[in-house]
Design a protein around this motif. Structure first.
Motif, short mmCIF file in Angstrom:
data_model
loop_
_atom_site.label_atom_id
_atom_site.label_comp_id
_atom_site.label_asym_id
_atom_site.label_seq_id
_atom_site.Cartn_x
_atom_site.Cartn_y
_atom_site.Cartn_z
N UNK A 33 0.81 -1.21 0.00
CA UNK A 33 0.00 0.00 0.00
C UNK A 33 0.85 1.27 0.00
N UNK A 34 2.05 1.18 0.54
CA UNK A 34 2.89 2.38 0.62
C UNK A 34 3.99 2.38 -0.45
N UNK A 35 3.89 1.42 -1.38
CA UNK A 35 4.83 1.33 -2.50
C UNK A 35 6.30 1.23 -2.04
N UNK A 36 6.52 0.39 -1.08
CA UNK A 36 7.88 0.12 -0.62
C UNK A 36 8.13 -1.38 -0.63
N UNK A 37 9.40 -1.74 -0.79
CA UNK A 37 9.76 -3.15 -0.84
C UNK A 37 9.55 -3.80 0.52
N UNK A 38 9.10 -5.05 0.54
CA UNK A 38 8.90 -5.74 1.82
C UNK A 38 10.24 -6.01 2.51
#
Length: 266
Positions: A137-142
């Motif tokens: 949802x925040x467009x960051x890599x896990x």
């Protein structure tokens, strides 16, 4: 005492000057036979001078090597000697701070080990789980969760070292109980009595913490005041041997020794 310490320091400085001369000879340009003879004389003199220098517990290596210099820890990638001797103040301070925090949690705040481990795991799992699900949802890599595997050679090495120390302890107890070495028997009894007295004054965690703090303070102080401590220890050991010889002649020599013979146990 001051004269004795001064003589001790003179021996140390003389040995160091001889070693410096040997180093200069090896780095010089001359290579004649007379130079090699001089090198041999200097080596023999340096060895003789070193033999006269008293070191605590009869050690021949520097304090750094005695404490395990060169044997790297798995986690910190530093040798135990570097930590005990404060070679890196940040790392040693961090280790002492962590040990102090653990002691405060368990001893002063009366936290329980199982409860603490479970709370840390719950917090860590919750943070990683929420981060993994919220990353879309925040467009960051896990987050990358590392795979932790305990190396087999480390486990075998620790088990082998522990086995060696336990066998040495059993051998010492057997020799002390055999009745053939009264001096060692008295030393073992005195050591066990001292440990029992400390155990009655402190609980196991506090005693372990005190020993941990001493490991990080006594070696560095000894390395700093090595010559003075060795000079005092030499004088104290000579006085102890003198008194023990009198005690042995008057008391110990009159006690019959046990007839136990050496036996090999499987």
């Amino acid at each position: 005492m001051a004269d004795h310490a001064g003589e001790h320091e003179k021996h140390v400085s003389a040995a160091e000057s001889l070693i410096d001369k040997i180093t200069d000879k090896f780095h010089g340009s001359g290579s004649s036979s007379s130079d090699s003879d001089d090198d041999g004389d200097l080596k023999s003199k340096a060895s003789a001078m070193k033999a006269k220098i008293y070191r605590l517990f009869g050690r021949e290596k520097p304090v750094h090597k005695v404490l395990g210099g060169g044997k790297h820890l798995v986690a910190l990638l530093m040798s135990t000697a570097d930590i005990f001797l404060w070679r890196d103040k940040k790392v040693t301070g961090g280790v002492l701070g962590l040990a102090t925090a653990i002691w405060v949690l368990f001893e002063l705040l009366e936290y329980h080990l199982l409860t603490l481990v479970c709370h840390i795991l719950i917090l860590g799992l919750a943070v990683v789980f929420l981060w993994s699900n919220a990353s879309t949802f925040i467009n960051k890599s896990p987050p990358k969760i590392p795979e932790v595997v305990l190396p087999q050679d480390v486990v075998l090495g620790v088990a082998s070292a522990l086995r060696t120390e336990i066998n040495s302890l059993f051998a010492l107890l057997r020799v002390a109980a055999s009745g053939r070495d009264l001096k060692k028997f008295l030393a073992v009894i005195a050591g066990l009595w001292t440990v029992s007295m400390l155990g009655s004054c402190f609980n196991s965690l506090t005693l372990f913490y005190i020993c941990f703090v001493l490991l990080h303070t006594v070696p560095v102080l000894y390395e700093k005041y090595e010559d003075q401590v060795d000079a005092f220890a030499e004088k104290a050991e000579a006085e102890f041997k003198k008194q023990y010889a009198v005690f042995d002649a008057k008391v110990l020599s009159k006690i019959p020794k046990g007839p136990l013979k050496d036996k090999k146990f499987a």
